[in-house]
Each structure stands twice: as C-alpha cells, then as structure tokens.
Scaffold this active site. Structure first.
Site, PDB file in Angstrom:
ATOM      1  CE1 TYR A   1      -4.529  -1.961   5.042  1.00 54.72           C
ATOM      2  CE2 TYR A   1      -3.271  -0.225   4.545  1.00 54.72           C
ATOM      3  CZ  TYR A   1      -4.086  -1.390   4.243  1.00 54.72           C
ATOM      4  OH  TYR A   1      -4.282  -1.510   2.598  1.00 54.72           O
TER       5      TYR A   1
ATOM      6  CB  SER B   1      -0.770  -0.055   1.291  1.00 54.60           C
ATOM      7  OG  SER B   1      -1.368   1.342   1.541  1.00 54.60           O
TER       8      SER B   1
HETATM    9  P1  NAD Z   1     -11.511  -6.296  -0.204  1.00 53.03           P
HETATM   10  O1  NAD Z   1     -12.377  -6.340   1.316  1.00 53.03           O
HETATM   11  O2  NAD Z   1     -12.360  -6.007  -1.424  1.00 53.03           O
HETATM   12  O3  NAD Z   1     -11.043  -7.795  -0.372  1.00 53.03           O
HETATM   13  C1  NAD Z   1     -10.520  -8.383   0.481  1.00 53.03           C
HETATM   14  C2  NAD Z   1     -10.450 -10.044   0.372  1.00 53.03           C
HETATM   15  O4  NAD Z   1      -9.750 -10.556   1.362  1.00 53.03           O
HETATM   16  C3  NAD Z   1     -12.101 -10.473   0.621  1.00 53.03           C
HETATM   17  O5  NAD Z   1     -12.226 -11.160  -0.099  1.00 53.03           O
HETATM   18  C4  NAD Z   1     -11.635 -10.957   2.059  1.00 53.03           C
HETATM   19  O6  NAD Z   1     -12.873 -12.312   2.272  1.00 53.03           O
HETATM   20  C5  NAD Z   1     -10.436 -11.692   2.162  1.00 53.03           C
HETATM   21  N1  NAD Z   1      -9.708 -11.950   3.352  1.00 53.03           N
HETATM   22  C6  NAD Z   1     -10.013 -11.316   4.416  1.00 53.03           C
HETATM   23  N2  NAD Z   1      -9.408 -11.994   5.515  1.00 53.03           N
HETATM   24  C7  NAD Z   1      -8.968 -13.246   4.863  1.00 53.03           C
HETATM   25  C8  NAD Z   1      -8.338 -14.229   5.423  1.00 53.03           C
HETATM   26  N3  NAD Z   1      -7.912 -14.278   6.742  1.00 53.03           N
HETATM   27  N4  NAD Z   1      -7.849 -15.328   4.674  1.00 53.03           N
HETATM   28  C9  NAD Z   1      -8.323 -15.143   3.278  1.00 53.03           C
HETATM   29  N5  NAD Z   1      -8.844 -14.318   2.694  1.00 53.03           N
HETATM   30  C10 NAD Z   1      -9.272 -13.156   3.751  1.00 53.03           C
HETATM   31  O7  NAD Z   1     -10.460  -5.305  -0.183  1.00 53.03           O
HETATM   32  P2  NAD Z   1      -9.442  -4.954  -1.089  1.00 53.03           P
HETATM   33  O8  NAD Z   1      -9.511  -3.371  -1.134  1.00 53.03           O
HETATM   34  O9  NAD Z   1      -9.611  -5.427  -2.466  1.00 53.03           O
HETATM   35  O10 NAD Z   1      -8.053  -5.281  -0.508  1.00 53.03           O
HETATM   36  C11 NAD Z   1      -6.973  -6.180  -0.915  1.00 53.03           C
HETATM   37  C12 NAD Z   1      -5.646  -5.940  -0.567  1.00 53.03           C
HETATM   38  O11 NAD Z   1      -5.247  -4.617  -1.206  1.00 53.03           O
HETATM   39  C13 NAD Z   1      -5.613  -5.934   0.891  1.00 53.03           C
HETATM   40  O12 NAD Z   1      -4.300  -6.490   1.218  1.00 53.03           O
HETATM   41  C14 NAD Z   1      -5.493  -4.353   1.231  1.00 53.03           C
HETATM   42  O13 NAD Z   1      -4.553  -3.888   2.396  1.00 53.03           O
HETATM   43  C15 NAD Z   1      -4.661  -3.787  -0.031  1.00 53.03           C
HETATM   44  N6  NAD Z   1      -5.004  -2.329  -0.426  1.00 53.03           N
HETATM   45  C16 NAD Z   1      -6.007  -1.949  -0.641  1.00 53.03           C
HETATM   46  C17 NAD Z   1      -6.332  -0.650  -0.981  1.00 53.03           C
HETATM   47  C18 NAD Z   1      -7.522   0.034  -1.130  1.00 53.03           C
HETATM   48  O14 NAD Z   1      -7.871   1.301  -0.992  1.00 53.03           O
HETATM   49  N7  NAD Z   1      -8.725  -0.642  -1.306  1.00 53.03           N
HETATM   50  C19 NAD Z   1      -5.080   0.387  -1.176  1.00 53.03           C
HETATM   51  C20 NAD Z   1      -3.874  -0.483  -0.896  1.00 53.03           C
HETATM   52  C21 NAD Z   1      -4.019  -1.708  -0.527  1.00 53.03           C
END
Ligand code: NAD
Length: 259
Positions: A154, A141
C-alpha cells in the site's frame, strides 16, 4: 455550481470516499460515471445520484483489466460526449509484515492501485487530449508520504501514484490536462473498518488501541478525516480554474503528516 455539465468518471465510487466525491460533484452540476467492480453496485450508486439516469451512469469495471477499462471509459465518453475529470480512486488494503507477505496479495494490491491508475489515465487521456482539457485526480494517502508497519504494498503503491501524477502533469500540460493527488488520513470507510480487527490481531492490541494509538496517534486532535473532507479536496482540484495547479499533492489528515 462549480462543475456545471462537466463529466466526471470516478473509479471505486460504489462505496466510501468515491461515492461521496460522486455526490459532491453531482451537487455541483457534474454528470457522473460510477465505475466499480460490478454492474449492480455501480448502477445502485448511479441511481442514488439520479434515478432518471440522465446525469449518472453505472459502469462495471475492474480497473486492473485493460479491456474492461478501455470499454468502460469508451462507454462513459459515448454516454456524455466528453470526460472532463477522472478520479482514480479504486483501492483495497491488505496488512501483513513484509517478511510474511504473500506474493499474490502484494501483486493484487499493486495492480489495483497502480495498473488501475495507469489504465484509467491512459484511456481518459485519449478523450481529454482531443478536447484540449481535463483534470486527473489520484487518490493517494498519507501513505504517499509516510510509512506504517504492515502496509508494504500500500505504501509502495501510494508513493508511486505521486510519480505518475507528476509525469501526467508534464506530458498533459501541452494538452490542457492537469494531474494532482489527494492524500487523506484515516477515513472510517469499509476499507478502514476491515483493518481495525486485522491490525489488532497482528499487533496484539485491542481494537480501541488500534484507533487511538496507531491510526489517530499522530493527528493534532485525535479525529478521523471524513469522506466529506476528502470530497471537498477533490472538488478543489476538479474545479480549479487555471492550469497553474498541477503535479501537486494535498494532505488532508488532521495534521497527521505535515509538509
Ligand atoms: P472502500 O472499500 O469504501 O471503497 C473502495 C471501492 O473500490 C469499492 O467500491 C470497491 O468495490 C472498489 N474496488 C476495489 N477493487 C476494485 C477494482 N479492481 N476495480 C474497480 N473498483 C474496485 O474504500 P475507501 O476507503 O473509500 O477507499 C477509496 C480510496 O481511498 C482507496 O484508493 C484508498 O486507498 C484511499 N484511501 C482511503 C483511506 C481511508 O482511510 N479510508 C485513506 C487514504 C486513502
């Protein structure tokens, strides 16, 4: 096709960024393993990629559970014969000031992001080292480089992933395995939608101001990064043709953070 018949395991791919990476890799010819918390969610995402099940498989996996990760990764390797790409992407967000952060919530977040990355990496390396090749991509991130208030575990976890990627890059080199990190800015997935009202409450400002004055304030153009933007960065790392690109992190954030 840039990933013809490559096998990619993507954690947290039932939703958001992981699901879009799965779609993008599938379009480029890869066979996809969707690893997510429950079988129904993983199966639904896999079926949306390939209803025949020949090129997409759903695997139930809590990435913090050693036995589930080992079993799920073994199932993936058995189903498609190899693992070329691991995208360690599963993640959650919990916001609170450090001084009030519940220890259980701190540990839960670190476990999903860091234990999850370690356990899936270790299992993938068993297969990749036998093959003599592989590409591991961690979902970092901007918070791998930068801090924001209210996000102590985080920010800590996302910084930690860069360290893990560098070690895996050094150890993996002799086995043809690369490791890199993608560092997205804010992307409007369920993970971010949940934070907008939470941050508004914590900071005592409107939800609109959370978006404009907190999330997108430092971008060059006030725009959210999209799931497609992040998937293109993942495709770049996954399809890179030599082992030159390893131990790196790429920020995709509309200029929020510049290196
Ligand atoms: P999201 O909530 O849409 O998807 C996250 C997924 O992870 C979900 O399907 C959930 O069921 C799964 N998950 C959660 N805990 C889990 C576990 N213990 N075992 C297996 N699966 C699990 O979120 P997203 O925004 O798509 O995030 C995905 C990644 O991207 C994360 O690592 C997040 O930190 C990172 N990220 C997101 C953003 C943002 O702005 N959305 C920015 C930077 C990084």
């Amino acid at each position: 096709m840039r990933l013809q018949d490559k096998v990619a395991v993507i954690t947290g791919a039932a939703s958001g960024i992981g699901l879009e990476i799965a779609r993008t890799f599938a379009r480029e010819g890869a066979k996809i393993v969707i690893a997510d918390l429950n079988q129904a969610g993983a199966d639904a995402a896999a079926a949306s990629l390939d209803p025949t099940g020949k090129r997409a498989l759903g695997v139930a996996m809590d990435v913090t559970d050693e036995a589930q990760v080992d079993a799920g990764m073994a199932r993936a390797a058995a189903a498609f014969g190899r693992i070329d790409i691991l995208v360690s992407n599963a993640g959650i967000q919990t916001v609170a000031p450090v001084e009030q952060f519940e220890f259980a919530k701190w540990k839960q977040l670190l476990s999903i992001h860091l234990d999850g990355a370690f356990l899936t990496t270790r299992a993938a390396l068993h297969t990749m080292y036998k093959q003599g090749s592989g590409s591991i991509i961690y979902m970092g991130s901007v918070h791998s480089k930068e801090a924001s208030a209210l996000k102590a575990p985080y920010v800590t976890a996302k910084h930690g992933l860069i360290g893990l990627a560098k070690v895996v890059a050094k150890e993996g080199a002799a086995h043809g395995v690369r490791a890199n990190v993608i560092c997205p800015g804010f992307v409007r997935t369920p993970l971010v939608e949940k934070q907008i009202p939470e941050q508004a409450k914590e900071l005592g400002i409107s939800e609109e101001d959370v978006v404009k004055k907190v999330m997108l304030k430092e971008t060059v153009d006030g725009e959210f990064t999209t799931v497609e933007d992040v998937a293109q960065a993942a495709l770049f790392f996954a399809s890179f043709e030599s082992n030159a690109l390893t131990g790196q992190s790429l920020v995709v954030s509309h200029g929020w953070f510049m290196q």
